[in-house]
Design an enzyme around this catalytic site. Structure first.
Site, PDB file in Angstrom:
ATOM      1  N   HIS A   3     -76.978 -55.903 -21.398  1.00 48.04           N
ATOM      2  CA  HIS A   3     -75.682 -56.522 -21.695  1.00 48.04           C
ATOM      3  C   HIS A   3     -74.598 -55.758 -20.916  1.00 48.04           C
ATOM      4  O   HIS A   3     -74.911 -54.799 -20.200  1.00 48.04           O
ATOM      5  CB  HIS A   3     -75.404 -56.490 -23.202  1.00 48.04           C
TER       6      HIS A   3
ATOM      7  N   LYS B 131     -80.446 -51.674 -19.300  1.00 43.99           N
ATOM      8  CA  LYS B 131     -79.430 -52.239 -20.205  1.00 43.99           C
ATOM      9  C   LYS B 131     -79.313 -53.733 -19.939  1.00 43.99           C
ATOM     10  O   LYS B 131     -79.197 -54.146 -18.779  1.00 43.99           O
ATOM     11  CB  LYS B 131     -78.095 -51.524 -19.938  1.00 43.99           C
TER      12      LYS B 131
END
Ligand SMILES: O=P(O)(O)OC[C@H]1O[C@H](OP(=O)(O)OP(=O)(O)O)[C@H](O)[C@@H]1O
Ligand SMILES: O=C(O)c1cc(=O)[nH]c(=O)[nH]1
Length: 238
Positions: free
Chosen positions: A119, A117
Site C-alpha cells: 500500500h 509493502k
C-alpha cells in the site's frame, strides 16, 4: 594468531566500547552458518547515541581512507540490508558528510524491506534509488558470506552496480562446506571468496585478529584462548 603490531588507538577504543556495552560477548552462540562460536558481535546493541556515533565514524573513516588511497574508486549510495544494516547506512551517510562534505555530501542511503509493502508508495526499497548507481553494501559481520550474497542480489535486481562492501567485523572464517560435505575440510576465507567472486574491495573496521589482540592487551587470556581455538577450527587456507 599472534600479532605484535600495536592496534591503532581508534580500534582499541572501539573494542573497549564493544566490550563495555556487551556488543562483544563470550559464551556459546549458534551462528547463521550453524557454527557454534565462543564469541559474538551483536551490532544491534550500538543502540545509544555515543555507540552509534562510534561505529558510524569507524565505517565512515574506513570508506573515506579507502577512497583516498584508491584512485578512481567512489560510490553514490550506501545500501544497508534489513534489519541491522538500516541504522548503519543512515548514520554512516551522516558521518561521511561531516568528514568531507565536498566529497561525500551527495551520497545517498538505501535499504530493503523484508516484506514487500503493498500500500502507499509500496515496494521493497526505501531511500535512494539504485538504478545506474555505484553501490557499497554496509553490514555488521561477515562469517560465511551468505547475508552479503543476498544483498548483492537485491542490488542487481534494482539495477545498481556493486563497487564495495564494508563491515564492522570480519570474523576471518573459511567458507561454508558445500551441502553434504564436512565442515572440517580446507577452504578459502568467506571474505576472500566474496572479493574474488564479486571483484570488489571488502573492507572491515575490525577483524578477529584485532579482537584477539585487543583482548590480549586487556589481559583477558581465557577469552583469547577460546577465540584462538575457534580460529584454528575455522581458519581459512589463505
Ligand atoms: O556471513 P554470514 O554467515 O551470512 O553471517 C553473518 C550475518 O548473519 C547475521 O545476520 P542474520 O541473518 O542472523 O540477521 P539479523 O541482521 O537480522 O541479525 C549477521 O547480522 C550477519 O549479517
Ligand atoms: O555469523 C553470525 O550469524 C553472526 C556472528 C556474529 O558475531 N554476530 C552476528 O550478529 N552474527
Amino acid at each position: 594468531m599472534a600479532s605484535t603490531e600495536e592496534l591503532p588507538q581508534w580500534k582499541t577504543d572501539l573494542i573497549n566500547l564493544a566490550l563495555q556495552s556487551n556488543i562483544l560477548t563470550f559464551g556459546s552462540f549458534t551462528l547463521k552458518s550453524g557454527r557454534i562460536s565462543p564469541y559474538f558481535v551483536n551490532c544491534g546493541l550500538f543502540s545509544r547515541a555515543r555507540l552509534i556515533r562510534a561505529i558510524s565514524s569507524a565505517y565512515a573513516h574506513t570508506l573515506d581512507t579507502h577512497a583516498k588511497d584508491t584512485t578512481g574508486w567512489g560510490f553514490d549510495v550506501l545500501f544497508g540490508p534489513a534489519y541491522k544494516g538500516i541504522p548503519l547506512c543512515a548514520t554512516t551517510c551522516d558521518k561521511l558528510a561531516s568528514l568531507d562534505e565536498g566529497r561525500w555530501g551527495e551520497v545517498g542511503y538505501s535499504f530493503n524491506r523484508k516484506e514487500v509493502k503493498d500500500h502507499g508508495e509500496g515496494g521493497l526499497m526505501v531511500g535512494e534509488g539504485l538504478k545506474g548507481k555505484r553501490v557499497v553494501i554496509i553490514d555488521d559481520v561477515i562469517t560465511a558470506g551468505t547475508a552479503i550474497k543476498e544483498a548483492v542480489s537485491i542490488i542487481e535486481q534494482q539495477g545498481g552496480t556493486l563497487v564495495g562492501i564494508v563491515v564492522a567485523v570480519d570474523r576471518q572464517e573459511k567458507m561454508p562446506a558445500p551441502k553434504g560435505e564436512s565442515e572440517e575440510g580446507k577452504r578459502g576465507s568467506a571474505i576472500g571468496e566474496v572479493r574474488r567472486s564479486l571483484g570488489v574491495p571488502v573492507l572491515a573496521a575490525l577483524t578477529l585478529g584485532d579482537l584477539i589482540k585487543g583482548m590480549r592487551d586487556l589481559g583477558r587470556g581465557e577469552e583469547v584462548s577460546k577465540m584462538e581455538e575457534y580460529y584454528a577450527r575455522y581458519k581459512p587456507t589463505e
